[in-house]
Design a protein around this motif. Structure first.
Motif, PDB file in Angstrom:
ATOM      1  N   LEU A 114       0.843  -1.086   0.035  1.00 33.77           N
ATOM      2  CA  LEU A 114      -0.133   0.090  -0.053  1.00 33.77           C
ATOM      3  C   LEU A 114       0.763   1.163  -0.065  1.00 33.77           C
ATOM      4  CD1 LEU A 114      -2.646  -1.114   2.577  1.00 33.77           C
ATOM      5  CD2 LEU A 114      -2.922  -0.729   0.210  1.00 33.77           C
ATOM      6  N   ILE A 115       1.843   1.205   0.857  1.00 35.28           N
ATOM      7  CA  ILE A 115       2.998   2.435   0.892  1.00 35.28           C
ATOM      8  C   ILE A 115       3.677   2.652  -0.456  1.00 35.28           C
ATOM      9  CG2 ILE A 115       4.671   3.536   2.253  1.00 35.28           C
ATOM     10  CD1 ILE A 115       3.253   2.303   4.965  1.00 35.28           C
ATOM     11  N   THR A 116       4.361   1.714  -0.574  1.00 34.35           N
ATOM     12  CA  THR A 116       5.148   1.735  -1.984  1.00 34.35           C
ATOM     13  C   THR A 116       4.896   2.136  -3.081  1.00 34.35           C
ATOM     14  OG1 THR A 116       5.354  -0.790  -2.042  1.00 34.35           O
ATOM     15  CG2 THR A 116       7.119   0.216  -0.598  1.00 34.35           C
ATOM     16  N   ASP A 169       9.572   3.554  -2.048  1.00 33.80           N
ATOM     17  CA  ASP A 169      10.366   2.835  -1.189  1.00 33.80           C
ATOM     18  C   ASP A 169      10.813   3.665  -0.036  1.00 33.80           C
ATOM     19  OD1 ASP A 169       9.965   0.474  -2.534  1.00 33.80           O
ATOM     20  OD2 ASP A 169      12.035   0.592  -3.518  1.00 33.80           O
ATOM     21  N   GLY A 170      11.511   3.307   0.845  1.00 34.81           N
ATOM     22  CA  GLY A 170      12.044   4.243   1.859  1.00 34.81           C
ATOM     23  C   GLY A 170      11.331   4.440   3.222  1.00 34.81           C
ATOM     24  N   PHE A 171      10.606   3.660   3.628  1.00 34.55           N
ATOM     25  CA  PHE A 171       9.663   4.021   4.710  1.00 34.55           C
ATOM     26  C   PHE A 171      10.206   3.305   6.113  1.00 34.55           C
ATOM     27  CE2 PHE A 171       7.235   0.229   3.409  1.00 34.55           C
ATOM     28  CZ  PHE A 171       6.949  -0.639   4.580  1.00 34.55           C
ATOM     29  N   THR A 172       9.920   3.524   7.182  1.00 35.72           N
ATOM     30  CA  THR A 172      10.265   2.889   8.393  1.00 35.72           C
ATOM     31  C   THR A 172       8.914   2.583   9.272  1.00 35.72           C
ATOM     32  OG1 THR A 172      10.560   5.085   9.503  1.00 35.72           O
ATOM     33  CG2 THR A 172      12.412   4.139   8.399  1.00 35.72           C
ATOM     34  N   ALA A 173       9.476   1.518  10.111  1.00 33.97           N
ATOM     35  CA  ALA A 173       8.416   1.241  11.072  1.00 33.97           C
ATOM     36  C   ALA A 173       9.165   1.095  12.489  1.00 33.97           C
ATOM     37  CB  ALA A 173       7.949  -0.118  10.564  1.00 33.97           C
ATOM     38  N   ARG A 174       8.453   1.573  13.570  1.00 37.22           N
ATOM     39  CA  ARG A 174       8.971   1.555  14.907  1.00 37.22           C
ATOM     40  C   ARG A 174       8.246   1.114  16.039  1.00 37.22           C
ATOM     41  NH1 ARG A 174       9.868   6.345  13.171  1.00 37.22           N
ATOM     42  NH2 ARG A 174      11.568   7.031  12.286  1.00 37.22           N
TER      43      ARG A 174
END
Length: 144
Positions: free
Chosen positions: A56-58, A63-68
């Protein structure tokens, strides 16, 4: 069904492996080069959200997202009060409607499909199984 094996490799040192050959080092929170069990739980929560929302995001922002995931508990407590998960990605190329649509889609996907965060919300039992000892498997003598 996935089983993970955790093998003792030294004092306060363990290695977890899966059936695909991947491994990760586990140790106490101050053990160099390893993840603590709580850190693995946090990685699982953030990783599950990331894997679930990736397409969904890409597809919309690249690209280039992060999750914490955060460790929320009182000092010295042995139970997490909360595991907040944050996804971070660049929305600058999207207009307001596209942003709202993406937020709705990501939130719905993670809430409905992310096994780890759904399990954390449910507070799934985690029974501990130990080897049977000789004293628990012996039958009392006849006549008593």
């Amino acid at each position: 069904m996935a089983d993970i094996e955790v093998r003792h490799t030294g004092q306060h040192s363990f290695e977890a492996t899966n059936d695909r050959g991947a491994s990760v080092r586990i140790g106490r929170k101050d053990q160099p080069g390893s993840f603590s069990p709580v850190e693995l739980l946090l990685a699982a929560a953030a990783g599950c959200a990331a894997v679930t929302a990736e397409t969904l995001i890409t597809r919309r922002v690249g690209d280039g997202f992060t999750a914490r995931a955060g460790d929320v508990r009182p000092e010295g407590a042995h139970q997490l009060d909360e595991v907040p998960v944050t996804l971070d990605y660049d929305l600058s190329a999207l207009d307001e409607d596209q942003r709202a649509t993406l937020e709705t889609a990501v939130r719905r996907a993670v809430e409905q499909l992310c096994t780890v965060t759904r399990t954390l919300k449910k507070a799934t039992p985690a029974p501990l199984h130990l080897p049977a000892s000789a004293s628990t498997t012996r039958h009392p003598p006849e006549g008593r």
